[in-house]
Design an enzyme around this catalytic site. Structure first.
Site, PDB file in Angstrom:
ATOM      1  N   ARG A  40      -8.802  -0.243  16.691  1.00 42.50           N
ATOM      2  CA  ARG A  40      -8.895   0.577  15.474  1.00 42.50           C
ATOM      3  C   ARG A  40      -9.981  -0.098  14.639  1.00 42.50           C
ATOM      4  O   ARG A  40     -11.150   0.150  14.851  1.00 42.50           O
ATOM      5  CB  ARG A  40      -7.523   0.642  14.802  1.00 42.50           C
ATOM      6  CG  ARG A  40      -7.380   1.764  13.797  1.00 42.50           C
ATOM      7  CD  ARG A  40      -5.972   1.888  13.248  1.00 42.50           C
ATOM      8  NE  ARG A  40      -5.499   0.683  12.580  1.00 42.50           N
ATOM      9  CZ  ARG A  40      -4.331   0.568  11.953  1.00 42.50           C
ATOM     10  NH1 ARG A  40      -3.500   1.595  11.911  1.00 42.50           N
ATOM     11  NH2 ARG A  40      -3.974  -0.557  11.360  1.00 42.50           N
ATOM     12  N   LYS A  99       0.839  -1.199   0.000  1.00 44.78           N
ATOM     13  CA  LYS A  99       0.000   0.000   0.000  1.00 44.78           C
ATOM     14  C   LYS A  99       0.879   1.257   0.000  1.00 44.78           C
ATOM     15  O   LYS A  99       2.104   1.162   0.163  1.00 44.78           O
ATOM     16  CB  LYS A  99      -0.948  -0.016   1.198  1.00 44.78           C
ATOM     17  CG  LYS A  99      -0.257  -0.017   2.541  1.00 44.78           C
ATOM     18  CD  LYS A  99      -1.242  -0.364   3.651  1.00 44.78           C
ATOM     19  CE  LYS A  99      -0.513  -0.549   4.951  1.00 44.78           C
ATOM     20  NZ  LYS A  99      -0.896   0.346   6.007  1.00 44.78           N
ATOM     21  N   MET A 115      12.433  24.486   1.676  1.00 46.90           N
ATOM     22  CA  MET A 115      11.630  23.709   0.723  1.00 46.90           C
ATOM     23  C   MET A 115      12.491  22.978  -0.300  1.00 46.90           C
ATOM     24  O   MET A 115      12.239  21.821  -0.640  1.00 46.90           O
ATOM     25  CB  MET A 115      10.633  24.628   0.002  1.00 46.90           C
ATOM     26  CG  MET A 115       9.669  23.875  -0.884  1.00 46.90           C
ATOM     27  SD  MET A 115       8.567  24.943  -1.808  1.00 46.90           S
ATOM     28  CE  MET A 115       7.495  25.547  -0.533  1.00 46.90           C
ATOM     29  N   TYR A 120      17.020  29.890   7.393  1.00 46.98           N
ATOM     30  CA  TYR A 120      15.863  30.565   7.988  1.00 46.98           C
ATOM     31  C   TYR A 120      15.928  30.509   9.509  1.00 46.98           C
ATOM     32  O   TYR A 120      16.240  29.466  10.088  1.00 46.98           O
ATOM     33  CB  TYR A 120      14.565  29.874   7.560  1.00 46.98           C
ATOM     34  CG  TYR A 120      14.156  30.141   6.131  1.00 46.98           C
ATOM     35  CD1 TYR A 120      13.897  31.433   5.694  1.00 46.98           C
ATOM     36  CD2 TYR A 120      14.001  29.088   5.241  1.00 46.98           C
ATOM     37  CE1 TYR A 120      13.501  31.680   4.376  1.00 46.98           C
ATOM     38  CE2 TYR A 120      13.597  29.312   3.930  1.00 46.98           C
ATOM     39  CZ  TYR A 120      13.351  30.619   3.517  1.00 46.98           C
ATOM     40  OH  TYR A 120      12.958  30.843   2.225  1.00 46.98           O
TER      41      TYR A 120
HETATM   42  C1  LIG Z   1      -3.350  -4.543   8.609  1.00 48.00           C
HETATM   43  C2  LIG Z   1      -1.896  -4.373   8.308  1.00 48.00           C
HETATM   44  N1  LIG Z   1      -1.133  -5.444   8.151  1.00 48.00           N
HETATM   45  C3  LIG Z   1       0.194  -5.337   7.879  1.00 48.00           C
HETATM   46  C4  LIG Z   1       0.796  -4.109   7.768  1.00 48.00           C
HETATM   47  C5  LIG Z   1       2.277  -4.030   7.518  1.00 48.00           C
HETATM   48  O1  LIG Z   1       2.929  -3.490   8.621  1.00 48.00           O
HETATM   49  P1  LIG Z   1       4.519  -3.308   8.647  1.00 48.00           P
HETATM   50  O2  LIG Z   1       4.833  -2.312   7.577  1.00 48.00           O
HETATM   51  O3  LIG Z   1       4.809  -2.805  10.002  1.00 48.00           O
HETATM   52  O4  LIG Z   1       5.098  -4.638   8.345  1.00 48.00           O
HETATM   53  C6  LIG Z   1       0.035  -2.966   7.948  1.00 48.00           C
HETATM   54  C7  LIG Z   1       0.683  -1.643   7.864  1.00 48.00           C
HETATM   55  O5  LIG Z   1       0.269  -0.650   8.332  1.00 48.00           O
HETATM   56  C8  LIG Z   1      -1.345  -3.091   8.219  1.00 48.00           C
HETATM   57  O6  LIG Z   1      -2.124  -2.020   8.394  1.00 48.00           O
END
Ligand SMILES: Cc1ncc(COP(=O)(O)O)c(C=O)c1O
Length: 360
Positions: free
Chosen positions: A130, A35, A302, A254
């Site tokens: 969560r 992701k 920047m 800055y």
């Molecule tokens: C549900 C879930 N599984 C696995 C992962 C992977 O986590 P990591 O990058 O700490 O291995 C994430 C990352 O946020 C996640 O949200």
């Protein structure tokens, strides 16, 4: 001179890191988490490099479709499930698997009538608070899914809140709660992300879900990927574009926050928060100039940062500056800026040119 902030991604290291995951968890199947644009490394290229993974994990349908449209055939899981009912048709069309974590999703998925049955992962909340069904709901959720004719396979997962803290008892508590809830059911399970893969063997059940470690980075604040035989995939570099001499007592940047304690040679590097270099990196944050360590001085702006070259007098305009990479762990930079490596890797902006290589 063209703008010189670049990221070089070595795809062979990502394949190596996947092999390392398999060394940690030889009997688990792997959901490789890609992701957020493959944690900033480029989701499509990373997915190709991870062709040996059993499943790819994404955060939303757009990421999944991007992968399918690029020709990725590996199974894909929506880790947060679908956000709107209309996505169910796309889940079927693009042959995706989905998490469900709340009742509305459960009802929608059960009412959906796909031509081919779906694979659904029930997410359980074991203490992270969560996403996820509370544990007492599991039996009812499972029954409802099973009685729906459209389910091919049902798996269960949970997510750990504190597995990056080696002795935090919440990890054991979450793991035990999850296992106890599923004791009498023949169902595939998944608990561990990177930190638990490395640090909590009891969480290595049927599936593991590594993200960060695939990119060669340690989830533990006091370690680096190399400590776990991982290799950093991203090399973030730019170049020196100006060098100037300043006198003792003069300031840089800055806010004039850094004041020279001696006559100093200052190098200016073409990288700043507009490229994703962290704005909060303080004076003293390390940078490598042609492989040698120097320190950042003054505020990050920047488009530029400044470094103290006084002890590196042979430096020239055009010399390479490494902001992070195998020789300068992103974990170390994150520690300097009170950030986490996830944030830095995901934070590179579009103006940073990414190039890919496969080994040397
Ligand atoms: C549900 C879930 N599984 C696995 C992962 C992977 O986590 P990591 O990058 O700490 O291995 C994430 C990352 O946020 C996640 O949200």
């Amino acid at each position: 001179m063209a703008r010189s902030a670049t990221a070089t991604i070595d795809l062979s290291t990502i394949a190596h890191n996947l092999n390392q995951v398999k060394i940690f968890t030889p009997t688990s199947k792997v959901i490789a988490v890609v992701k957020a644009d493959g944690y900033g490394h480029g989701i499509i290229e990373v997915a190709h490099a991870l062709h040996n993974a059993d499943l790819l994990g994404v955060a939303c349908i757009e990421e999944a479709i991007q992968l399918r449209e690029a020709g990725i055939k590996t199974d894909i899981l929506l880790l947060e499930g679908f956000f709107e009912t209309s996505e169910l048709a796309q889940i079927e069309q693009y042959d995706l698997q989905t998490v469900i974590h709340q009742q509305a999703q459960l009802d929608q998925v059960c009412a959906f009538q796909p031509k081919n049955p779906l694979t659904v992962w029930i997410k359980l909340d074991t203490g992270m608070h969560r996403l996820g069904f509370v544990l007492d709901q599991f039996d009812a959720v499972y029954q409802q899914l099973q009685s729906s004719s459209t389910m091919a396979t049902i798996h269960a997962m949970t997510h750990l809140a504190c597995s990056d803290e080696r002795n935090n008892p919440l990890t054991t508590a979450q793991t035990n709660r999850f296992k106890a809830t599923l004791t009498n059911i023949d169902i595939d399970r998944s608990i561990a992300a990177s930190a638990a893969i490395i640090g909590w063997p009891e969480t290595h059940v049927d599936w593991v879900r590594p993200g960060l470690m695939l990119y060669g980075v340690s989830p533990f604040a006091d370690q680096t990927g190399a400590d776990h035989q991982l290799r950093a995939a991203m090399l973030f570099q730019s170049k020196i574009i100006a060098i100037k001499q300043i006198k003792q007592g003069e300031s840089v940047g800055y806010g004039a926050t850094w004041v020279a304690q001696r006559d100093s040679l200052i190098g200016v590097i073409a990288v700043g928060y507009g490229d994703g270099y962290p704005r909060l990196a303080p004076s003293g944050t390390p940078v490598l100039i042609e492989g040698k360590r120097v320190e950042l001085v003054g505020r990050v702006s920047m488009d530029m940062i400044s470094v103290d070259l006084t002890d590196l007098p042979g430096t020239s305009i055009g010399d390479t500056a490494t902001l992070w990479g195998a020789q300068l762990p992103v974990e170390e930079i994150a520690r300097h800026c009170q950030a986490i490596p996830y944030q830095l890797l995901c934070g590179l902006t579009q103006r940073v040119a990414i190039t890919y290589k496969n080994g040397n």
